[in-house]
Design a protein around this motif. Structure first.
Motif, PDB file in Angstrom:
ATOM      1  N   GLU A  69      -3.448   8.775   3.532  1.00  0.00           N
ATOM      2  CA  GLU A  69      -4.901   8.957   3.595  1.00  0.00           C
ATOM      3  C   GLU A  69      -5.397   9.432   2.239  1.00  0.00           C
ATOM      4  N   ARG A  70      -6.324   8.666   1.679  1.00  0.00           N
ATOM      5  CA  ARG A  70      -6.933   9.035   0.402  1.00  0.00           C
ATOM      6  C   ARG A  70      -8.237   8.277   0.247  1.00  0.00           C
ATOM      7  N   ASN A  71      -9.158   8.924  -0.474  1.00  0.00           N
ATOM      8  CA  ASN A  71     -10.473   8.335  -0.739  1.00  0.00           C
ATOM      9  C   ASN A  71     -11.199   7.917   0.540  1.00  0.00           C
ATOM     10  N   GLY A  72     -11.021   8.688   1.607  1.00  0.00           N
ATOM     11  CA  GLY A  72     -11.728   8.398   2.842  1.00  0.00           C
ATOM     12  C   GLY A  72     -11.190   7.229   3.631  1.00  0.00           C
ATOM     13  N   LYS A  73     -10.001   6.726   3.278  1.00  0.00           N
ATOM     14  CA  LYS A  73      -9.393   5.603   4.001  1.00  0.00           C
ATOM     15  C   LYS A  73      -7.986   5.992   4.423  1.00  0.00           C
TER      16      LYS A  73
END
Length: 499
Positions: free
Chosen positions: A344-348
């Motif tokens: 999970e990173r950058n809201g994804k």
């Protein structure tokens, strides 16, 4: 006839690898010194974790890039902690890098005690001694398990599970900082049994609160599963309800029951604390329905539901999964998946799951969600048909996947039968897909998902050297692969993974 030959030649040219691997020179090697893990996080070098059966020890190698020349060897001297008869290929461990230091955390196994130790390799090349992390003893008549993993903040989450006479579970969740070498938080959960429910998907937020999912399950019947020796009766477990639970640092317990139908399969659950909000992801199969994905957003006290998004598995994937597979049920809802990796990173958030039945390793499911928008953006079913007995080969990790991702695409490298190179992912049919056994006739195959399209590329065909899948961790700038020919070995680097 001449026209047919030209068409065949053109087709073969189209199926050639689009990019060439950059191979190292051939090194002398023996299968009794087999690699287990590749760690690739530097421009100038990478690390190889090996199991040396002759010395009965784990060895960490530092190798240069791109030549793969050996720079230094670090014996881990594992027999000084575990017993000399311990099988180190069955060892639970995590290997990661944080703040220019390499951390190797592993489990010590005794009859009535479980303990975690750590060795640290600093930037100067000095290897520390054995640093105690955590230990616990079990009472007579009780069994003890330790589960540990590294989160996105490079913190170690430890779950201690004590089972008293198979009737009651007691779980303790701890958070440990390997860099500062100190315990951050500790939570003792209420007793768990069939009446009170069982906990799963534990996570400790950056604010120090514990979140987990509480499930209530019951056996509703039995179904037949066919094996080579006949058939066996397997219990059918139904999940009646799901409840999100939060325990604050002040030991205040909050619950939120999720509405929904009873579930026949609970494939994946994940709780993602993100500041003032909490996301909950679910992949499950409800009674008499297709598999579906669920996403919801709540406040940190679990009381305010912002949005709820539910989406069924795509029809194309359901069609690919509609076949008899050792049971009387051919529906896609009866196919069981388990988590392989999550990021999970950058809201994804990206989830990788796989199907495994004994020594049979089957399809891989990848799905991606946009957390802020509350939408499922990608679903992809990746073909796989791999069967092998781990005890009949020196390389016991043939089912390992190399997973990469950037902002717009996800990629998967795996071992596949080279007879499948002309089969497009969208045309996958389980009966026509050739099974891969061990390394012979295998191939290194790459699958790439981008803009709802799944592409496939043949990277390497096993012949003089065999591609051997290993446990892998690293970045997406380049990928390291390992190849073996019995008495010799070599490495290869793929610098541009996009196609």
């Amino acid at each position: 006839m001449k026209t047919v030959r030209i068409l065949v030649l053109l087709l073969n040219c189209i199926l050639l690898p689009a990019q060439t691997l950059n191979f190292s020179r051939i090194f002398s090697g023996h299968q009794k010194n087999s690699p287990l893990h590749l760690l690739n996080t530097h421009e100038s070098h990478f690390f190889v974790l090996r199991y040396n059966r002759a010395l009965h020890d784990l060895i960490l190698e530092k190798r240069a890039k791109p030549s793969a020349e050996l720079l230094r060897i670090y014996p881990l001297r594992m027999d000084s902690v575990n017993a000399h008869w311990f099988d180190y290929e069955q060892l639970d461990y995590v290997l990661f890098e944080a703040q220019s230091q390499l951390y190797f955390i592993f489990e010590k196994v005794l009859n009535n005690e479980r303990a975690l130790f750590m060795r640290v390799l600093n930037s100067t090349g000095a290897l520390s001694g054995f640093i105690p992390v955590y230990s616990q003893k079990s009472n007579p008549g009780a069994s003890l398990k330790l589960k540990f993993s590294c989160d996105s903040r490079q913190r170690l989450q430890i779950i201690s599970e004590t089972n008293s006479n198979h009737e009651m579970l007691r779980k303790t969740v701890l958070l440990y900082d390997p860099v500062r070498r100190q315990l951050i938080s500790r939570f003792l959960l209420p007793p768990e049994n069939a009446f009170s429910g069982y906990s799963r998907a534990h996570v400790i937020s950056a604010e120090g609160d514990l979140y987990y999912l509480q499930t209530y399950q019951e056996i509703t019947g039995y179904e037949r599963h066919y094996t080579g020796a006949g058939n066996v009766a397997v219990p059918k477990v139904q999940t009646d309800s799901l409840t999100l639970v939060r325990i604050s640092q002040a030991q205040i317990l909050t619950k939120q029951k999720l509405s929904g139908p009873p579930l026949t399969q609970l494939h994946f659950t994940k709780i993602i604390p993100a500041g003032p909000q909490v996301f909950f992801l679910l992949h499950a199969t409800a009674l008499d329905s297709l598999p579906y994905f669920y996403l919801s957003r709540l406040s940190t006290d679990l009381r305010l539901v912002d949005f709820i998004h539910t989406e069924a598995l795509q029809k194309a994937a359901c069609k690919m999964l509609s076949y008899y597979d050792g049971s009387d049920d051919a529906s896609p809802g009866g196919k069981v998946f388990r988590e392989v990796a999550f990021s999970e990173r950058n809201g994804k958030a990206v989830v990788w799951e796989e199907r495994v039945e004994g020594n049979y390793h089957r399809e891989i499911l990848m799905w991606q969600v946009d957390l802020e928008r509350g939408q499922l953006t990608t679903q992809q079913l990746i073909p796989r048909k791999l069967f092998f007995f781990p005890n009949r080969t020196y390389f016991r990790q043939l089912n390992q996947l190399i997973l990469l991702q950037d902002s717009v695409r996800q990629q998967c490298f795996l071992l596949e039968n080279r007879s499948n190179k002309r089969q497009a992912p969208a045309d996958y049919q389980q009966r026509r897909f050739e099974k891969q056994t061990l390394l012979r006739h295998g191939a290194l195959v790459q699958y790439q998902s981008e803009r709802q399209e799944l592409k496939k590329r043949l990277v390497f065909e096993n012949n003089d050297f065999d591609f051997v899948p290993l446990r892998y961790s690293g970045w997406e700038r380049d990928v390291i692969f390992y190849f073996n020919s019995g008495k010799n070995e070599r490495f290869a680097i793929l610098t541009n993974c996009r196609f």
